[in-house]
Write a protein that holds these residues in place. Structure first.
Motif, short mmCIF file in Angstrom:
data_model
loop_
_atom_site.label_atom_id
_atom_site.label_comp_id
_atom_site.label_asym_id
_atom_site.label_seq_id
_atom_site.Cartn_x
_atom_site.Cartn_y
_atom_site.Cartn_z
N TRP A 58 0.83 -1.20 0.00
CA TRP A 58 0.00 0.00 0.00
C TRP A 58 0.86 1.26 0.00
N ARG A 59 0.42 2.26 -0.71
CA ARG A 59 1.06 3.59 -0.64
C ARG A 59 0.37 4.33 0.51
N VAL A 60 1.18 4.76 1.47
CA VAL A 60 0.66 5.40 2.68
C VAL A 60 1.37 6.72 2.89
N ILE A 61 0.59 7.75 3.20
CA ILE A 61 1.15 9.06 3.56
C ILE A 61 0.99 9.21 5.06
N ALA A 62 2.10 9.34 5.75
CA ALA A 62 2.07 9.50 7.20
C ALA A 62 2.26 10.97 7.53
N GLY A 63 1.41 11.46 8.42
CA GLY A 63 1.49 12.86 8.81
C GLY A 63 1.51 13.01 10.31
N MET A 64 1.06 14.13 10.76
CA MET A 64 1.04 14.46 12.18
C MET A 64 -0.02 13.62 12.90
#
Length: 110
Positions: A58-64
């Motif tokens: 999976w392509r995952v964007i991790a943020g705050m």
């Protein structure tokens, strides 16, 4: 197909006897089965198994403090389809995209 992805993302495929049997094309009738069990049709089995084989892709964007799943890495998906010997990759890709859409609806609500 979207329901299948949502069921996968919600964990329905892991513990349900009905779901495990469906992976090999058997439909088990159980009077105690949940009303929202998802049936896996034999013609969708190959796409679902391929989707499951990409569970770590999976392509995952991790943020705050949160993570947003964008979808499956299609480069990895293409490799998995080739390694699994999928003949009609275009048709399988469309089915997998529908499963992915259902899964994203559940995963990103967490």
């Amino acid at each position: 197909m979207k329901d299948l992805g949502a069921s996968w993302a919600g964990g329905g495929h892991r513990g349900s006897l009905q779901e495990k049997a469906a992976l090999i094309g058997i439909k088990i009738k159980d009077r105690y089965a949940r009303a929202n069990d998802t049936e896996l049709w034999p013609e969708h089995r190959e796409a679902f198994e391929t989707f499951c084989a990409c569970a770590t892709q999976w392509r995952v964007i991790a943020g705050m403090g949160s993570a947003i799943h964008q979808g499956i890495d299609y480069t990895a998906l293409e490799s998995v389809m080739r390694m699994r010997g999928i003949e009609d990759q275009a048709a399988s890709f469309e089915q997998i995209r529908l499963i992915e859409s259902g899964a994203l609806g559940v995963i990103n609500k967490r």
